[in-house]
Design an enzyme around this catalytic site. Sequence first.
Site, PDB file in Angstrom:
ATOM      1  N   GLU A 278      36.225  49.416  57.991  1.00 41.26           N
ATOM      2  CA  GLU A 278      35.732  50.737  57.603  1.00 41.26           C
ATOM      3  C   GLU A 278      34.598  51.195  58.517  1.00 41.26           C
ATOM      4  O   GLU A 278      34.539  52.361  58.899  1.00 41.26           O
ATOM      5  CB  GLU A 278      35.280  50.708  56.129  1.00 41.26           C
ATOM      6  CG  GLU A 278      35.071  52.088  55.553  1.00 41.26           C
ATOM      7  CD  GLU A 278      35.021  52.096  54.029  1.00 41.26           C
ATOM      8  OE1 GLU A 278      35.791  51.335  53.399  1.00 41.26           O
ATOM      9  OE2 GLU A 278      34.218  52.847  53.470  1.00 41.26           O
ATOM     10  N   GLU A 281      36.105  52.326  61.677  1.00 40.99           N
ATOM     11  CA  GLU A 281      36.761  53.616  61.461  1.00 40.99           C
ATOM     12  C   GLU A 281      35.696  54.725  61.463  1.00 40.99           C
ATOM     13  O   GLU A 281      35.866  55.773  62.079  1.00 40.99           O
ATOM     14  CB  GLU A 281      37.498  53.584  60.116  1.00 40.99           C
ATOM     15  CG  GLU A 281      38.361  54.798  59.844  1.00 40.99           C
ATOM     16  CD  GLU A 281      38.981  54.769  58.450  1.00 40.99           C
ATOM     17  OE1 GLU A 281      38.640  53.876  57.641  1.00 40.99           O
ATOM     18  OE2 GLU A 281      39.806  55.657  58.169  1.00 40.99           O
ATOM     19  N   CYS A 298      37.511  51.989  48.199  1.00 37.78           N
ATOM     20  CA  CYS A 298      37.648  50.699  47.512  1.00 37.78           C
ATOM     21  C   CYS A 298      37.989  50.867  46.042  1.00 37.78           C
ATOM     22  O   CYS A 298      38.537  49.973  45.428  1.00 37.78           O
ATOM     23  CB  CYS A 298      36.351  49.912  47.594  1.00 37.78           C
ATOM     24  SG  CYS A 298      35.810  49.674  49.267  1.00 37.78           S
ATOM     25  N   SER A 318      38.599  56.967  53.742  1.00 33.01           N
ATOM     26  CA  SER A 318      38.855  55.889  54.682  1.00 33.01           C
ATOM     27  C   SER A 318      40.272  55.410  54.467  1.00 33.01           C
ATOM     28  O   SER A 318      40.729  55.287  53.333  1.00 33.01           O
ATOM     29  CB  SER A 318      37.873  54.752  54.415  1.00 33.01           C
ATOM     30  OG  SER A 318      38.365  53.568  55.010  1.00 33.01           O
ATOM     31  N   LYS A 357      42.546  48.441  38.885  1.00 38.72           N
ATOM     32  CA  LYS A 357      43.146  47.536  39.879  1.00 38.72           C
ATOM     33  C   LYS A 357      44.560  47.145  39.466  1.00 38.72           C
ATOM     34  O   LYS A 357      45.392  46.815  40.300  1.00 38.72           O
ATOM     35  CB  LYS A 357      42.288  46.281  40.047  1.00 38.72           C
ATOM     36  CG  LYS A 357      40.967  46.535  40.756  1.00 38.72           C
ATOM     37  CD  LYS A 357      41.135  46.647  42.260  1.00 38.72           C
ATOM     38  CE  LYS A 357      39.862  47.144  42.909  1.00 38.72           C
ATOM     39  NZ  LYS A 357      40.054  47.583  44.292  1.00 38.72           N
ATOM     40  N   GLU A 360      46.528  49.850  40.827  1.00 40.59           N
ATOM     41  CA  GLU A 360      46.543  49.790  42.291  1.00 40.59           C
ATOM     42  C   GLU A 360      47.563  48.783  42.812  1.00 40.59           C
ATOM     43  O   GLU A 360      48.328  49.067  43.725  1.00 40.59           O
ATOM     44  CB  GLU A 360      45.141  49.441  42.806  1.00 40.59           C
ATOM     45  CG  GLU A 360      45.057  49.415  44.323  1.00 40.59           C
ATOM     46  CD  GLU A 360      43.681  48.974  44.834  1.00 40.59           C
ATOM     47  OE1 GLU A 360      43.050  49.763  45.538  1.00 40.59           O
ATOM     48  OE2 GLU A 360      43.237  47.853  44.509  1.00 40.59           O
ATOM     49  N   GLU A 365      53.349  51.321  47.850  1.00 43.78           N
ATOM     50  CA  GLU A 365      53.013  51.030  49.249  1.00 43.78           C
ATOM     51  C   GLU A 365      52.447  49.624  49.430  1.00 43.78           C
ATOM     52  O   GLU A 365      52.347  49.134  50.551  1.00 43.78           O
ATOM     53  CB  GLU A 365      52.061  52.085  49.817  1.00 43.78           C
ATOM     54  CG  GLU A 365      50.742  52.278  49.091  1.00 43.78           C
ATOM     55  CD  GLU A 365      50.804  53.367  48.011  1.00 43.78           C
ATOM     56  OE1 GLU A 365      51.874  53.523  47.370  1.00 43.78           O
ATOM     57  OE2 GLU A 365      49.780  54.041  47.792  1.00 43.78           O
ATOM     58  N   CYS A 500      31.188  48.453  40.247  1.00 43.22           N
ATOM     59  CA  CYS A 500      32.152  47.511  39.665  1.00 43.22           C
ATOM     60  C   CYS A 500      31.534  46.611  38.600  1.00 43.22           C
ATOM     61  O   CYS A 500      32.227  46.153  37.689  1.00 43.22           O
ATOM     62  CB  CYS A 500      32.767  46.656  40.755  1.00 43.22           C
ATOM     63  SG  CYS A 500      33.381  47.638  42.125  1.00 43.22           S
TER      64      CYS A 500
END
Lengths: 665, 166
Positions: A278, A281, A298, A318, A357, A360, A365, A500
């Site tokens: 990141e 990037e 994230c 990102s 999560k 996710e 993908e 988190c």
Amino acid sequence: MEKYIYINDRPVLWEDEKNILALARKAHIEIPTFCYHSELSLYGACRLCMVEVEGRGLVTSCSTEPFEGMRIKTHTRQILKLRKTIVEMLLANHDQECPKCSRADDCKLRDVSNRLGIDKVRFRKTRERKPKDLGSECLVRDPNKCVLCGDCVRFCDEIQGIGAIDFAARGQNVNVAAAYGKSLAQVDCVNCGQCAAVCPTGAIVVKSHIPQVWDAIHSGEKYVVAQIAPAVRVALGEMFKLPSGELATGKMIAALRILGFKKVFDTAFSADLTVVEEANEFVSRKSKGEKLPIFTSCCPAWVKYAEQSYPQLLGNLSSCRSPQQMFGAIAKERLPQQLGVEKEKLYVVSIMPCTAKKYECKRPEFSHDGIADVDVVLTTQELGRMIKEAGIDLNDLEPESMDLPMGFATGAGVIFGNSGGVSEAVLRYAADKFDIPVPENIVLQEVRGSSGLREASLADGNLKMAVVHGLKNAQILCDKIVSGEAEYDIVEVMACPGGCTGGAGQPIVHNKAQRKARTTSLYHADKTMPLHRAQDNPFINELYETLLEKPNSHQAHELLHTAYKHRKRIDDDELSLSGAGAEDRCKVRVCVGTSCYLRGSQDILAKTLQMVEENAWGKHFDIGATFCSETCDKGPTISIGDQTIHHATLPQIREMISKAAGTRE
Amino acid sequence: MSATYAAAHSFNKVMEILDRFERSETKIIPILQAVQEEYRYLPQEVMTFIATSLGVSPARLYGVATFYSHFSLEPKGKHIIKMCDGTACHVRGSSAVIDAIRKRLNLTAKKITTDDMMYTFETVSCLGACGLAPVLVVDDAIHGQVTPEQALDAIEKIEAEERENA
């Protein structure tokens, strides 16, 4: 001058408490309540917090402001009787399946009922049984346990700015529902799970994936490995009577091995990897001056929220996968060979503080040829329950350490669990490039703190950052960025309060101090680690040398990056406005979804319909409004026949419609 | 206006309604009332569109729409029959009328619209015409001191008109 209030005839100093309830808590009297939540707006619905004020009679303590010299009684005969009656009435319609309820140990209704000494319920059930909502990958809603306190509704609306659930119907039929009574999976819920965290009962709980993990362990065929997110280690202990924030990493690892996990790795390792990817990037974007600010990616709740609500900013997110998914990709790529296990048999379990999560890891993908990068996600709560189920006494275990290489992390990866942690980790990595002085203790105070929206300006104003938690704060910030009112280089977003560590997969939090203890402990964990910067992690460097070449390389993009797409908020049909079903007609679809609407698609649709009507061209066209053509950044999007027009303007569409009509006249 | 344009016309109307009420969240109820006037109910897709336009969550709008019995999320029949079952009407025998109408139209307390979308029959709690109890409203026409036979006659009258127009 000091002001005093008298609670049960004893003076209590009144400082800035806004209501009697807070004052009573200060005086060590816990007044029961379901609907009072200090971080949310006042609701005053449960009536459980009634106290007697001299001269005024019974009032709700949550919504009554103190005044000087106020005299309050908190447990008169009348009050105790009233509370019992209220709780009895709630119990009458509450599905009392406590031994089977995952919130049994943490249920406010059960606790209050016990404290009030209720041993029978004098009222009969009046509500019809309603089906559970099992559609979501992350949460289960059971309306039969709901006490209608509305904490979930207000959290979703006020802190997250979403409002995926609200009260529906009226009177005895009132219930908490998603739009049109749909499942959470079909609406704009981002799976942050904070509704479950604030629910006083088991009406919304985290969906359990414990059975899948036991199956994998017991199958004998699967090679089960775990990755543990940073925030888990400072909260798991709470389920075993350890103080909040006590670091339980070593004991947790030992417990996982006893449970049957073959290897235990650290998500902080892949967080280090995320930092490198990141930060590079960002540096590349910054040098080109494009797609700034860069938003962190994230947090899966934030990512889904952005996909639903800010399609025009998706290019700014990102492209880095979250640490969980980076871990999964690297694990499935490398571990089979390193461990001598077939890829099909490697089973990756994530232990996360997070409910989103779970969603996710199921995103298509993140699966290739039917093999998911991460097979299943357990929350901190679920791991605690598995440890208890196996009868392991966590407190008595000798600490063990993580497995190498993917169990080795620096402090940068560990602080990912705190709001501001991702920013700090990236700054530590990129400090040299921007000439940011890093103090010896490597703490960058600029991005630390607990306020919901924090800003920092570094490197002589060359680097502007914003850190937000709570999606409502993110919404405010995004609106400013879209309108050009605010400019940043880096924006870190985490959906949950405090980041988190305050995730909904963590043990239930009862007060702010508990969350603060976790945050402090995570920063402390960083301090005690030998390395603090992601670039110093030797195993990350080894990974680049042997597999990824360099940051943001082609191979890194294949394994560690992803793409985002616009999502509809609600699953529903398009709106056919004229002549649907006739195949020979020219099909015209105008997107009236949020982003196209804001860019004027509605006006184009209205004028087009008007034009078609005035010219009596109705027989040629099948005109409809769609809610999203998934190309929001290029809106307004309109399709005419097989042509798709982006950035459509009215004159352009008028011309095309006339032309299409002309060929058909 | 031809039937082809009905849907488009309705949608244009929704846009007009939104404009008329300045897309203000505080005007949710008049907006929903006007939209229901247009469609005879509140279609889901239109609700989502309204929510987006007003900047409120679809769940909030759904909450408002389900709070008031005036709003319907199900399509209603061509003819709307309402029977008052408030205290006065109940005492004066509304139950027998309700039963007769439900039997005639093959409806129940839960299923209120006929399959052919011709009739919707609902009970209301008070029409404020207690002096005329029991009160029946058939397509906005008020029938006072109604008996089961009179109620069935009213339905027969609609049936006859429908046959004539068919």
